[in-house]
Design an enzyme around this catalytic site. Structure first.
Site, PDB file in Angstrom:
ATOM      1  N   VAL A  69       0.446  -1.044   0.194  1.00  0.00           N
ATOM      2  CA  VAL A  69       0.405  -0.057   0.364  1.00  0.00           C
ATOM      3  C   VAL A  69       0.720   1.331   0.010  1.00  0.00           C
ATOM      4  O   VAL A  69       0.388   1.837  -0.156  1.00  0.00           O
ATOM      5  CB  VAL A  69      -1.135   0.122   0.965  1.00  0.00           C
ATOM      6  CG1 VAL A  69      -2.466  -1.171   1.089  1.00  0.00           C
ATOM      7  CG2 VAL A  69      -0.536   0.066   2.466  1.00  0.00           C
ATOM      8  N   ASN A  95      -7.179  -1.536   5.415  1.00  0.00           N
ATOM      9  CA  ASN A  95      -6.698  -2.569   6.967  1.00  0.00           C
ATOM     10  C   ASN A  95      -5.504  -2.567   7.315  1.00  0.00           C
ATOM     11  O   ASN A  95      -4.958  -2.831   8.378  1.00  0.00           O
ATOM     12  CB  ASN A  95      -8.153  -3.559   6.952  1.00  0.00           C
ATOM     13  CG  ASN A  95      -6.914  -4.083   8.057  1.00  0.00           C
ATOM     14  OD1 ASN A  95      -7.527  -4.023   9.368  1.00  0.00           O
ATOM     15  ND2 ASN A  95      -6.458  -5.401   7.270  1.00  0.00           N
ATOM     16  N   SER A 147      -7.603   3.633  15.265  1.00  0.00           N
ATOM     17  CA  SER A 147      -7.628   3.003  16.261  1.00  0.00           C
ATOM     18  C   SER A 147      -7.517   3.393  17.804  1.00  0.00           C
ATOM     19  O   SER A 147      -7.905   4.308  17.528  1.00  0.00           O
ATOM     20  CB  SER A 147      -5.336   2.837  16.327  1.00  0.00           C
ATOM     21  OG  SER A 147      -5.649   1.700  17.506  1.00  0.00           O
ATOM     22  N   TYR A 163       2.442   5.595  14.936  1.00  0.00           N
ATOM     23  CA  TYR A 163       1.639   4.721  15.529  1.00  0.00           C
ATOM     24  C   TYR A 163       0.107   5.402  15.648  1.00  0.00           C
ATOM     25  O   TYR A 163      -0.931   5.326  14.641  1.00  0.00           O
ATOM     26  CB  TYR A 163       0.694   3.659  16.007  1.00  0.00           C
ATOM     27  CG  TYR A 163       0.412   2.745  15.924  1.00  0.00           C
ATOM     28  CD1 TYR A 163      -0.270   1.572  15.023  1.00  0.00           C
ATOM     29  CD2 TYR A 163      -0.686   2.471  16.924  1.00  0.00           C
ATOM     30  CE1 TYR A 163      -0.826   1.110  14.825  1.00  0.00           C
ATOM     31  CE2 TYR A 163      -1.933   1.636  16.468  1.00  0.00           C
ATOM     32  CZ  TYR A 163      -1.742   0.570  15.707  1.00  0.00           C
ATOM     33  OH  TYR A 163      -3.088   0.223  15.823  1.00  0.00           O
ATOM     34  N   SER A 166       0.034   8.481  13.015  1.00  0.00           N
ATOM     35  CA  SER A 166      -1.104   7.724  12.019  1.00  0.00           C
ATOM     36  C   SER A 166      -2.302   7.673  12.022  1.00  0.00           C
ATOM     37  O   SER A 166      -3.580   7.993  11.342  1.00  0.00           O
ATOM     38  CB  SER A 166       0.139   6.194  11.333  1.00  0.00           C
ATOM     39  OG  SER A 166      -0.405   5.797  12.398  1.00  0.00           O
ATOM     40  N   LYS A 167      -3.301   6.801  13.365  1.00  0.00           N
ATOM     41  CA  LYS A 167      -4.265   6.868  13.325  1.00  0.00           C
ATOM     42  C   LYS A 167      -4.953   7.968  13.779  1.00  0.00           C
ATOM     43  O   LYS A 167      -6.279   7.649  13.478  1.00  0.00           O
ATOM     44  CB  LYS A 167      -4.392   5.848  14.408  1.00  0.00           C
ATOM     45  CG  LYS A 167      -3.581   4.114  14.167  1.00  0.00           C
ATOM     46  CD  LYS A 167      -4.471   3.706  12.863  1.00  0.00           C
ATOM     47  CE  LYS A 167      -4.090   2.366  12.887  1.00  0.00           C
ATOM     48  NZ  LYS A 167      -4.368   1.587  11.657  1.00  0.00           N
TER      49      LYS A 167
HETATM   50  N1  LIG Z   1      -4.780  -5.840  16.947  1.00  0.00           N
HETATM   51  C1  LIG Z   1      -4.787  -4.366  17.535  1.00  0.00           C
HETATM   52  O1  LIG Z   1      -5.327  -4.527  18.654  1.00  0.00           O
HETATM   53  C2  LIG Z   1      -5.323  -3.210  16.542  1.00  0.00           C
HETATM   54  C3  LIG Z   1      -5.988  -2.475  16.974  1.00  0.00           C
HETATM   55  C4  LIG Z   1      -6.533  -0.943  16.718  1.00  0.00           C
HETATM   56  C5  LIG Z   1      -6.247  -0.922  15.171  1.00  0.00           C
HETATM   57  N2  LIG Z   1      -5.189  -2.551  14.702  1.00  0.00           N
HETATM   58  C6  LIG Z   1      -5.518  -2.334  12.757  1.00  0.00           C
HETATM   59  O2  LIG Z   1      -5.808  -3.500  12.473  1.00  0.00           O
HETATM   60  C7  LIG Z   1      -5.447  -3.750  11.625  1.00  0.00           C
HETATM   61  C8  LIG Z   1      -5.185  -4.633  11.387  1.00  0.00           C
HETATM   62  O3  LIG Z   1      -3.991  -4.994  11.992  1.00  0.00           O
HETATM   63  P1  LIG Z   1      -3.727  -6.395  13.140  1.00  0.00           P
HETATM   64  O4  LIG Z   1      -3.812  -6.360  14.344  1.00  0.00           O
HETATM   65  O5  LIG Z   1      -4.889  -7.067  12.545  1.00  0.00           O
HETATM   66  O6  LIG Z   1      -2.733  -7.254  12.285  1.00  0.00           O
HETATM   67  P2  LIG Z   1      -1.571  -7.890  11.311  1.00  0.00           P
HETATM   68  O7  LIG Z   1      -2.199  -9.104  11.535  1.00  0.00           O
HETATM   69  O8  LIG Z   1      -0.414  -7.814  11.560  1.00  0.00           O
HETATM   70  O9  LIG Z   1      -2.184  -7.286  10.400  1.00  0.00           O
HETATM   71  C9  LIG Z   1      -2.056  -6.539   8.967  1.00  0.00           C
HETATM   72  C10 LIG Z   1      -1.796  -6.610   7.851  1.00  0.00           C
HETATM   73  O10 LIG Z   1      -1.736  -5.509   6.748  1.00  0.00           O
HETATM   74  C11 LIG Z   1      -0.740  -6.330   5.680  1.00  0.00           C
HETATM   75  N3  LIG Z   1      -0.158  -4.876   5.463  1.00  0.00           N
HETATM   76  C12 LIG Z   1       1.530  -4.563   7.022  1.00  0.00           C
HETATM   77  N4  LIG Z   1       2.520  -3.396   5.533  1.00  0.00           N
HETATM   78  C13 LIG Z   1       1.479  -3.492   4.273  1.00  0.00           C
HETATM   79  C14 LIG Z   1       1.938  -3.309   3.183  1.00  0.00           C
HETATM   80  N5  LIG Z   1       3.106  -2.217   3.616  1.00  0.00           N
HETATM   81  N6  LIG Z   1       1.080  -2.943   2.213  1.00  0.00           N
HETATM   82  C15 LIG Z   1       0.401  -4.169   2.641  1.00  0.00           C
HETATM   83  N7  LIG Z   1      -0.564  -4.302   3.574  1.00  0.00           N
HETATM   84  C16 LIG Z   1       0.704  -4.269   4.509  1.00  0.00           C
HETATM   85  C17 LIG Z   1       0.282  -7.181   6.493  1.00  0.00           C
HETATM   86  O11 LIG Z   1       0.553  -7.979   5.738  1.00  0.00           O
HETATM   87  P3  LIG Z   1       1.707  -8.822   4.876  1.00  0.00           P
HETATM   88  O12 LIG Z   1       2.540  -8.527   6.095  1.00  0.00           O
HETATM   89  O13 LIG Z   1       1.493  -9.673   3.519  1.00  0.00           O
HETATM   90  O14 LIG Z   1       2.058  -7.614   4.349  1.00  0.00           O
HETATM   91  C18 LIG Z   1      -0.903  -7.957   7.618  1.00  0.00           C
HETATM   92  O15 LIG Z   1      -2.153  -8.462   6.617  1.00  0.00           O
HETATM   93  C19 LIG Z   1      -3.725  -2.519  11.229  1.00  0.00           C
HETATM   94  O16 LIG Z   1      -4.711  -1.342  10.595  1.00  0.00           O
HETATM   95  C20 LIG Z   1      -4.595  -2.164  12.815  1.00  0.00           C
HETATM   96  O17 LIG Z   1      -3.185  -0.858  13.205  1.00  0.00           O
HETATM   97  C21 LIG Z   1      -4.986  -3.096  15.106  1.00  0.00           C
END
Ligand SMILES: NC(=O)c1ccc[n+]([C@@H]2O[C@H](COP(=O)([O-])OP(=O)(O)OC[C@H]3O[C@@H](n4cnc5c(N)ncnc54)[C@H](OP(=O)(O)O)[C@@H]3O)[C@@H](O)[C@H]2O)c1
Length: 255
Positions: A69, A95, A147, A163, A166-167
């Protein structure tokens, strides 16, 4: 219209960046269960292919693509492939995300830039590319994953200022884009999740489990179904008069 019809996503086309893992995967599953066709894209294409195989069981078609992205040409390839296969794009979930933990005093510019470019610039680039298609359709739903970290400051034990910034940026980007694209009948909303155990958050949750739980009124972390309803609502006709909103899904953490 019947309320079940309002939430129905049969035949709709949804792109979910980072949709193979964690929260993206959970939301993809929710949309697929409501009948949507999916496009999953991330840097590790093989994980998207594996997720696609499982999600196809819900009856819709699922396209798995490699994508970074941070790179406009890579996003364009996803948009072009989606339009070629499905002829339209109804839903975009921005996402894909990353984080970097370091005290403000020692965080390098490179670390800061990587987080901002993925979480904020990536959301802008993907919205811009998909928005051109949605504008020509005169309809579309954009859902940005923010977030609760973007709503307020956090304690020094949670050192990820890039982080949070950004959010916070994603939240105001959502409001501003909603104001700009309402005229095109495009709804732009955000979801602000609290703590959900995933690849990104597991280590931080493990280190701070009791402190974090004490700050969540419902007394637990987010589970595998907790984001589905928010994603389906904001992706469906049920939210046609909702735009510029940030829907917090955090067990009460920010209450
Ligand atoms: N978990 C929490 O507690 C939480 C809380 C609030 C918000 N969030 C948000 O939820 C979203 C998903 O995170 P998650 O917690 O589910 O963690 P995650 O499983 O690590 O998911 C992050 C995803 O983003 C993809 N990604 C990262 N960099 C990328 C890039 N440059 N281009 C394309 N894809 C990319 C990764 O796939 P690849 O590595 O294959 O690219 C992965 O599938 C994020 O935006 C995170 O900030 C999470």
């Amino acid at each position: 219209m019947d309320v079940k019809k309002l939430f129905d996503l049969s035949g709709r086309v949804a792109i979910i960046s980072g949709g193979a893992t964690g929260l993206g995967r959970q939301m993809a599953e929710g949309l697929a269960e409501m009948g949507a066709n999916l496009v999953l894209c991330a840097r590790k294409k093989e994980r998207c292919l594996a997720a696609a195989e499982e999600l196809q069981k819900h009856g819709g078609q699922v396209l798995a693509l490699g994508c970074d992205v941070k790179v406009p040409s890579s996003i364009k390839e996803v948009v072009d492939a989606t339009v070629k296969k499905f002829g339209r794009i109804d839903i975009l979930i921005n996402n894909a995300g990353t984080s970097w933990g370091a005290p403000v005093e020692t965080m390098t510019l490179e670390q800061w830039n990587k987080v901002i470019e993925t979480n904020l610039t990536g959301t802008f680039l993907f919205s811009q590319a998909v928005g051109k298609v949605m504008i020509s359709q005169r309809r579309g739903k954009i859902i940005n994953i923010a977030s609760v970290a973007g709503l307020r400051g956090s304690s020094p034990t949670l050192s990820a200022i890039g982080y949070s910034s950004s959010k916070g940026g994603v939240i105001i980007f959502t409001k501003d884009l909603a104001c700009k694209w309402g005229v095109h009948n495009i709804q732009v909303n955000a979801i602000a999740p609290g703590w959900f155990p995933t690849d990104m958050s597991d280590k931080v949750i493990e280190r701070n489990r009791e402190v974090l739980l004490a700050g969540i009124p419902l007394g637990r972390f987010g589970g595998p179904d907790d984001l589905k309803g928010a994603a389906v609502f904001l992706g469906s006709d049920a939210s046609d008069f909702v735009t510029g909103h940030t829907l917090v899904v955090d067990g009460g953490q920010s209450a």
